[in-house]
Design a protein around this motif. Structure first.
Motif, short mmCIF file in Angstrom:
data_model
loop_
_atom_site.label_atom_id
_atom_site.label_comp_id
_atom_site.label_asym_id
_atom_site.label_seq_id
_atom_site.Cartn_x
_atom_site.Cartn_y
_atom_site.Cartn_z
N SER A 81 44.09 35.39 32.80
CA SER A 81 43.59 36.74 32.58
C SER A 81 43.88 37.54 33.83
O SER A 81 43.63 37.07 34.94
CB SER A 81 42.09 36.72 32.30
OG SER A 81 41.56 38.04 32.29
N CYS A 82 44.41 38.74 33.67
CA CYS A 82 44.70 39.59 34.82
C CYS A 82 44.70 41.04 34.36
O CYS A 82 45.19 41.35 33.27
CB CYS A 82 46.05 39.24 35.45
SG CYS A 82 46.43 40.17 36.96
N GLY A 83 44.16 41.91 35.17
CA GLY A 83 44.17 43.32 34.80
C GLY A 83 43.36 44.16 35.76
O GLY A 83 42.86 43.67 36.78
N LEU A 84 43.23 45.41 35.43
CA LEU A 84 42.42 46.33 36.21
C LEU A 84 41.02 46.32 35.63
O LEU A 84 40.81 46.69 34.47
CB LEU A 84 43.01 47.73 36.18
CG LEU A 84 44.43 47.88 36.72
CD1 LEU A 84 44.89 49.32 36.62
CD2 LEU A 84 44.53 47.38 38.16
N ILE A 85 40.04 45.91 36.42
CA ILE A 85 38.67 45.84 35.91
C ILE A 85 37.96 47.18 36.06
O ILE A 85 36.96 47.42 35.40
CB ILE A 85 37.88 44.72 36.61
CG1 ILE A 85 37.85 44.92 38.12
CG2 ILE A 85 38.48 43.36 36.29
CD1 ILE A 85 37.01 43.88 38.87
N THR A 86 38.49 48.04 36.92
CA THR A 86 38.01 49.42 37.01
C THR A 86 39.20 50.33 37.28
O THR A 86 40.17 49.91 37.92
CB THR A 86 36.96 49.63 38.13
OG1 THR A 86 37.57 49.34 39.40
CG2 THR A 86 35.74 48.75 37.92
N ILE A 87 39.11 51.56 36.80
CA ILE A 87 40.12 52.59 37.08
C ILE A 87 39.38 53.87 37.44
O ILE A 87 38.50 54.33 36.69
CB ILE A 87 41.04 52.83 35.87
CG1 ILE A 87 41.82 51.56 35.50
CG2 ILE A 87 42.01 53.98 36.15
CD1 ILE A 87 42.64 51.69 34.23
N ASP A 88 39.71 54.43 38.58
CA ASP A 88 39.12 55.69 39.01
C ASP A 88 40.22 56.76 38.96
O ASP A 88 41.06 56.82 39.88
CB ASP A 88 38.57 55.56 40.43
CG ASP A 88 37.79 56.80 40.88
OD1 ASP A 88 38.12 57.90 40.42
OD2 ASP A 88 36.87 56.65 41.70
N PRO A 89 40.25 57.61 37.91
CA PRO A 89 41.32 58.59 37.79
C PRO A 89 41.27 59.68 38.84
O PRO A 89 42.29 60.30 39.14
CB PRO A 89 41.10 59.16 36.38
CG PRO A 89 39.66 58.93 36.09
CD PRO A 89 39.30 57.67 36.79
N VAL A 90 40.09 59.94 39.40
CA VAL A 90 39.97 60.97 40.43
C VAL A 90 40.62 60.51 41.73
O VAL A 90 41.42 61.22 42.34
CB VAL A 90 38.49 61.34 40.66
CG1 VAL A 90 38.37 62.36 41.79
CG2 VAL A 90 37.88 61.89 39.38
N LEU A 91 40.28 59.28 42.14
CA LEU A 91 40.85 58.73 43.37
C LEU A 91 42.21 58.09 43.13
O LEU A 91 42.87 57.68 44.08
CB LEU A 91 39.90 57.68 43.97
CG LEU A 91 38.55 58.19 44.46
CD1 LEU A 91 37.70 57.04 44.97
CD2 LEU A 91 38.73 59.24 45.55
#
Length: 413
Positions: free
Chosen positions: A87-97
């Motif tokens: 399993s691999c991926g982005l666990i959070t994404i902050d579109p502002v930063l």
């Protein structure tokens, strides 16, 4: 690298892997993989991990992350057979930063093939190009050297230690944190399968951090030495049966005179030293604490090799020998064995010794082990609240007949 973007997710084909959104048919494999003790210890999956947990992750949590844009979880499969590997991926994404945090685990049956390294690079490359992120971060609990090694091999720079990190219910509160920028992936071939060796940015190919992460990811080793009287010594981790002998050694007047052991020395001090201090030093990757044990495995002393926080190629050696074995050559033999391990395994370039001026027994021991006395440093030590002068000596690899520069890895990163 081949990317196929669709409204319901993304598929990435890179370095022999297929990364795709999770499917209902993955439930059984996820449940089987997450029975692994290491996954339950170092990640935030539930423990015990039930089939219902796998169903919830695959059919609810993962699709919701994609639909809301809060994350990008991928099933990592063998590109030829389709077998689930990780399993691999982005666990959070902050579109502002324009920042994301990567997370991963590898199924027990897929370990040793650099799957997590290849997958992390693939996800990162996609996130930079497809999502326009400018930075990807990585975090892990202090002591999770396997995860740290993956991050370093993928090109991340481990930037430091994060106090009061998100506490794991089965772990400690401190974490490591690292970051990856687009330039850190420059020069890597996305379609070239990885052989498991470090590659990528400055923290990658052959870096000292990566090599040491591999060392501290394994259990602390047992070293062997032979004392002047012929006794075979074992240098091993401290354990419960050592407690009484540690208390006795640390209450000895000479130990109190020349070291900084607590005075009066209590059994609780020994318990902390055995159960907290020794394991913490190894978990943090800052050195190693060895018990000196004789042929019958009786405690005969302790030796600690610490990596200098100011210079990662310099080590500092400290030790205490039990009164019953003083004068039998145990200490010089142990010093030589631990120092050789420091040079060959930790890639140290210099090991230093310091002792209060007048501690002739300690000086004799290091000089017999090959150290060169280098002089006196004024007020170099804090001894029980007072600044005192210190004798200083050092050992180099050549002093033990080792190569002075055994393909020393880069320090950067």
């Amino acid at each position: 690298m081949n990317q196929n973007s669709r409204p319901d997710g993304v598929e990435i084909v890179e370095a022999g892997l297929l990364l795709r959104p999770w499917r209902a048919e993955d439930v059984e494999d996820v449940h089987r993989a997450c029975q692994d003790p290491d996954i339950q210890r170092w990640t935030t999956v539930p423990s015990p991990y039930r089939l219902e947990d796998a169903i919830d992750f695959v059919t609810k949590q993962a699709p919701q992350a994609w639909s809301t844009g809060s994350g990008a979880p991928f099933a990592v499969c063998d590109g030829a057979t389709g077998e689930l590997l990780a399993s691999c991926g982005l666990i959070t994404i902050d579109p502002v930063l324009r920042s994301g945090e990567v997370g991963y685990w590898t199924a027990p049956w897929a370990r040793g093939r650099a799957v997590a390294v290849r997958a992390t690079r693939a996800v990162s490359r996609w996130a930079f190009a497809g999502l326009g992120l400018r930075r990807i971060t990585w975090q892990a609990e202090v002591g999770n050297h396997a995860s740290r090694l993956v991050a370093l091999r993928a090109g991340f720079q481990v930037d430091g230690r994060l106090r009061l990190a998100d506490p794991h219910p089965r772990g400690t509160r401190d974490g490591w944190i690292g970051s990856l920028l687009p330039d850190d992936l420059a020069g890597t071939d996305p379609d070239q399968p990885d052989d498991g060796r470090p590659a990528g940015g400055p923290a990658g190919s052959g870096s000292l951090q990566a090599r040491r992460a591999a060392v501290f990811a394994a259990p602390q080793p047992v070293l062997f030495a032979r004392a002047a009287d012929g006794t075979e010594l074992r240098l091993r981790p401290l354990h419960e049966p050592d407690l009484d002998a540690i208390v006795h050694a640390c209450r000895d007047p000479e130990s109190i005179r020349w070291t900084t052991v607590p005075n009066p020395y209590q059994r609780s001090d020994a318990e902390f030293f055995v159960h907290e201090h020794g394991p913490t030093v190894w978990r943090r990757g800052t050195g190693a604490v060895f018990a000196i044990a004789d042929g019958s495995d009786r405690y005969a002393g302790v030796m600690e090799l610490r990596i200098s926080p100011a210079d990662p190629l310099v080590g500092d050696l400290g030790y205490l020998v039990a009164p019953r074995v003083r004068g039998r050559g145990y200490c010089p033999a142990a010093i030589a064995a631990v120092s050789a391990w420091g040079f060959t395994t930790l890639n140290l370039a210099r090991i230093e010794w310091r002792a209060n001026v007048g501690n002739t027994a300690s000086r004799r021991a290091v000089e017999k082990a090959g150290f060169t006395f280098e002089g006196t440093a004024r007020h170099a030590l804090n001894h029980r609240g007072n600044r005192v002068d210190a004798w200083i000596g050092a050992l180099l690899p050549g002093d033990l007949g080792l190569s002075a520069d055994p393909e020393r890895p880069r320090v950067d990163g």
